[in-house]
Design a protein around this motif. Structure first.
Motif, PDB file in Angstrom:
ATOM      1  N   MET A 187       0.838  -1.204   0.000  1.00 56.41           N
ATOM      2  CA  MET A 187       0.000   0.000   0.000  1.00 56.41           C
ATOM      3  C   MET A 187       0.871   1.251   0.000  1.00 56.41           C
ATOM      4  O   MET A 187       0.598   2.207  -0.732  1.00 56.41           O
ATOM      5  N   ILE A 188       1.928   1.224   0.798  1.00 55.96           N
ATOM      6  CA  ILE A 188       2.854   2.364   0.858  1.00 55.96           C
ATOM      7  C   ILE A 188       3.502   2.596  -0.509  1.00 55.96           C
ATOM      8  O   ILE A 188       3.671   3.739  -0.946  1.00 55.96           O
ATOM      9  N   ASP A 189       3.841   1.517  -1.207  1.00 61.59           N
ATOM     10  CA  ASP A 189       4.461   1.637  -2.529  1.00 61.59           C
ATOM     11  C   ASP A 189       3.518   2.252  -3.560  1.00 61.59           C
ATOM     12  O   ASP A 189       3.964   2.862  -4.535  1.00 61.59           O
ATOM     13  N   LEU A 190       2.214   2.080  -3.359  1.00 59.43           N
ATOM     14  CA  LEU A 190       1.233   2.639  -4.300  1.00 59.43           C
ATOM     15  C   LEU A 190       0.989   4.135  -4.072  1.00 59.43           C
ATOM     16  O   LEU A 190       0.482   4.827  -4.953  1.00 59.43           O
ATOM     17  N   LEU A 191       1.343   4.620  -2.889  1.00 58.61           N
ATOM     18  CA  LEU A 191       1.024   6.000  -2.525  1.00 58.61           C
ATOM     19  C   LEU A 191       1.526   7.051  -3.524  1.00 58.61           C
ATOM     20  O   LEU A 191       0.750   7.903  -3.951  1.00 58.61           O
ATOM     21  N   PRO A 192       2.803   7.013  -3.949  1.00 58.87           N
ATOM     22  CA  PRO A 192       3.261   8.059  -4.869  1.00 58.87           C
ATOM     23  C   PRO A 192       2.480   8.067  -6.185  1.00 58.87           C
ATOM     24  O   PRO A 192       2.208   9.131  -6.745  1.00 58.87           O
ATOM     25  N   LEU A 193       2.108   6.896  -6.664  1.00 57.95           N
ATOM     26  CA  LEU A 193       1.360   6.811  -7.915  1.00 57.95           C
ATOM     27  C   LEU A 193      -0.030   7.421  -7.776  1.00 57.95           C
ATOM     28  O   LEU A 193      -0.471   8.221  -8.597  1.00 57.95           O
ATOM     29  N   PHE A 194      -0.712   7.061  -6.692  1.00 57.98           N
ATOM     30  CA  PHE A 194      -2.104   7.470  -6.551  1.00 57.98           C
ATOM     31  C   PHE A 194      -2.297   8.856  -5.952  1.00 57.98           C
ATOM     32  O   PHE A 194      -3.414   9.372  -5.930  1.00 57.98           O
ATOM     33  N   THR A 195      -1.229   9.476  -5.462  1.00 59.91           N
ATOM     34  CA  THR A 195      -1.369  10.836  -4.931  1.00 59.91           C
ATOM     35  C   THR A 195      -0.686  11.876  -5.813  1.00 59.91           C
ATOM     36  O   THR A 195      -0.628  13.045  -5.460  1.00 59.91           O
ATOM     37  N   ASP A 196      -0.194  11.451  -6.951  1.00 57.31           N
ATOM     38  CA  ASP A 196       0.415  12.377  -7.911  1.00 57.31           C
ATOM     39  C   ASP A 196      -0.717  13.083  -8.669  1.00 57.31           C
ATOM     40  O   ASP A 196      -1.436  12.458  -9.448  1.00 57.31           O
ATOM     41  N   TYR A 197      -0.864  14.376  -8.426  1.00 53.19           N
ATOM     42  CA  TYR A 197      -1.982  15.130  -9.008  1.00 53.19           C
ATOM     43  C   TYR A 197      -1.952  15.170 -10.534  1.00 53.19           C
ATOM     44  O   TYR A 197      -2.976  15.380 -11.171  1.00 53.19           O
ATOM     45  N   ARG A 198      -0.796  14.945 -11.126  1.00 48.10           N
ATOM     46  CA  ARG A 198      -0.712  14.958 -12.592  1.00 48.10           C
ATOM     47  C   ARG A 198      -1.526  13.830 -13.216  1.00 48.10           C
ATOM     48  O   ARG A 198      -1.961  13.923 -14.354  1.00 48.10           O
ATOM     49  N   PHE A 199      -1.707  12.730 -12.448  1.00 50.90           N
ATOM     50  CA  PHE A 199      -2.418  11.569 -12.977  1.00 50.90           C
ATOM     51  C   PHE A 199      -3.753  11.346 -12.273  1.00 50.90           C
ATOM     52  O   PHE A 199      -4.327  10.269 -12.337  1.00 50.90           O
ATOM     53  N   ARG A 200      -4.235  12.367 -11.574  1.00 48.62           N
ATOM     54  CA  ARG A 200      -5.419  12.236 -10.732  1.00 48.62           C
ATOM     55  C   ARG A 200      -6.612  11.647 -11.477  1.00 48.62           C
ATOM     56  O   ARG A 200      -7.241  10.697 -11.026  1.00 48.62           O
ATOM     57  N   HIS A 201      -6.939  12.184 -12.646  1.00 49.42           N
ATOM     58  CA  HIS A 201      -8.159  11.759 -13.352  1.00 49.42           C
ATOM     59  C   HIS A 201      -8.040  10.342 -13.907  1.00 49.42           C
ATOM     60  O   HIS A 201      -8.981   9.558 -13.831  1.00 49.42           O
ATOM     61  N   GLN A 202      -6.888   9.989 -14.442  1.00 49.63           N
ATOM     62  CA  GLN A 202      -6.747   8.645 -14.991  1.00 49.63           C
ATOM     63  C   GLN A 202      -6.558   7.588 -13.906  1.00 49.63           C
ATOM     64  O   GLN A 202      -6.749   6.400 -14.148  1.00 49.63           O
ATOM     65  N   ASN A 203      -6.213   8.020 -12.690  1.00 52.39           N
ATOM     66  CA  ASN A 203      -5.946   7.074 -11.614  1.00 52.39           C
ATOM     67  C   ASN A 203      -7.140   6.754 -10.730  1.00 52.39           C
ATOM     68  O   ASN A 203      -7.080   5.822  -9.942  1.00 52.39           O
ATOM     69  N   LYS A 204      -8.212   7.512 -10.838  1.00 48.78           N
ATOM     70  CA  LYS A 204      -9.295   7.358  -9.861  1.00 48.78           C
ATOM     71  C   LYS A 204      -9.812   5.922  -9.788  1.00 48.78           C
ATOM     72  O   LYS A 204      -9.965   5.356  -8.708  1.00 48.78           O
ATOM     73  N   GLY A 205     -10.069   5.296 -10.935  1.00 54.64           N
ATOM     74  CA  GLY A 205     -10.571   3.925 -10.950  1.00 54.64           C
ATOM     75  C   GLY A 205      -9.559   2.949 -10.374  1.00 54.64           C
ATOM     76  O   GLY A 205      -9.898   2.087  -9.571  1.00 54.64           O
ATOM     77  N   LEU A 206      -8.295   3.108 -10.781  1.00 55.73           N
ATOM     78  CA  LEU A 206      -7.237   2.224 -10.277  1.00 55.73           C
ATOM     79  C   LEU A 206      -7.009   2.419  -8.785  1.00 55.73           C
ATOM     80  O   LEU A 206      -6.817   1.458  -8.049  1.00 55.73           O
TER      81      LEU A 206
END
Length: 200
Positions: free
Chosen positions: A25-44
């Motif tokens: 879960m900690i490893d996923l944090l940078p990916l899912f909190t990067d605002y540049r990818f916010r819209h494409q990441n919501k589902g993931l």
């Protein structure tokens, strides 16, 4: 160099180590909190956070082999619950960023459960955290309670805990033992370098 026999593999494949879900879960944090990818990441973000939280739900109360992969000493290790706490805290951050209310509730529930388990490892008399529930042994991995932000480094509780670890596990030249209780191979005789880095 001609030495025989050569052993391939060990028993690690048989061990349960429940800290891994928090680590993931900690490893996923940078990916899912990067605002540049916010819209494409919501589902993931929703899918993967929910998936890891479900794994934590299944394992948070389970005994395991711990970070040191004890073969015959399954316990509810403080280390495993620390990383489940960290994983749930991370899931909560992700859920709040994407306004995922249901996941936020689940993450908070897991976080509180992990805290219960961690606090059950606290020894009031020695003012230190032990390596597992219903156990009196100290372990250098509990230095990570401070490193991971579970304990405020400036708190009396953190300082008292550190004093006990120094008293029991600090060896010559400021090097630390992982632990000093008997394990599958007997009582440890040598320090373990990574623990000294945690101490620093």
């Amino acid at each position: 160099m001609g030495n025989k026999p050569i052993r391939i593999g060990n028993q690690a494949s048989e061990h349960i180590q429940n800290d891994v879900y928090g680590q993931a879960m900690i490893d996923l944090l940078p990916l899912f909190t990067d605002y540049r990818f916010r819209h494409q990441n919501k589902g993931l973000a929703s899918q993967w956070t929910r998936f890891v939280l479900q794994k934590m739900e299944l394992t948070i109360d389970e005994k395991d082999a711990g970070i040191w992969e004890f073969r015959n000493m399954e316990k509810r290790h403080c280390y495993s619950n620390l990383f489940q706490w960290a994983g749930a805290t991370t899931a909560l951050k992700i859920a709040r960023q994407y306004s995922l209310e249901e996941i936020s509730i689940q993450a908070n529930s897991k976080r509180e459960r992990a805290i219960e388990h961690i606090e059950s490892c606290y020894d009031d008399q020695r003012k230190a955290y032990t390596n597992a529930q219903d156990n009196t042994d100290l372990d250098a991995f509990t230095l990570q309670l401070i490193m991971m932000g579970y304990l405020n480094p400036n708190s009396t509780k953190a300082k008292d805990h550190l004093v006990q670890l120094e008293k029991v596990l600090k060896g010559e030249h400021d090097l630390f033992y992982r632990y000093l209780h008997k394990d599958d191979f007997g009582r440890p005789k040598s320090t373990f370098l990574v623990c000294s880095f945690w101490y620093v």
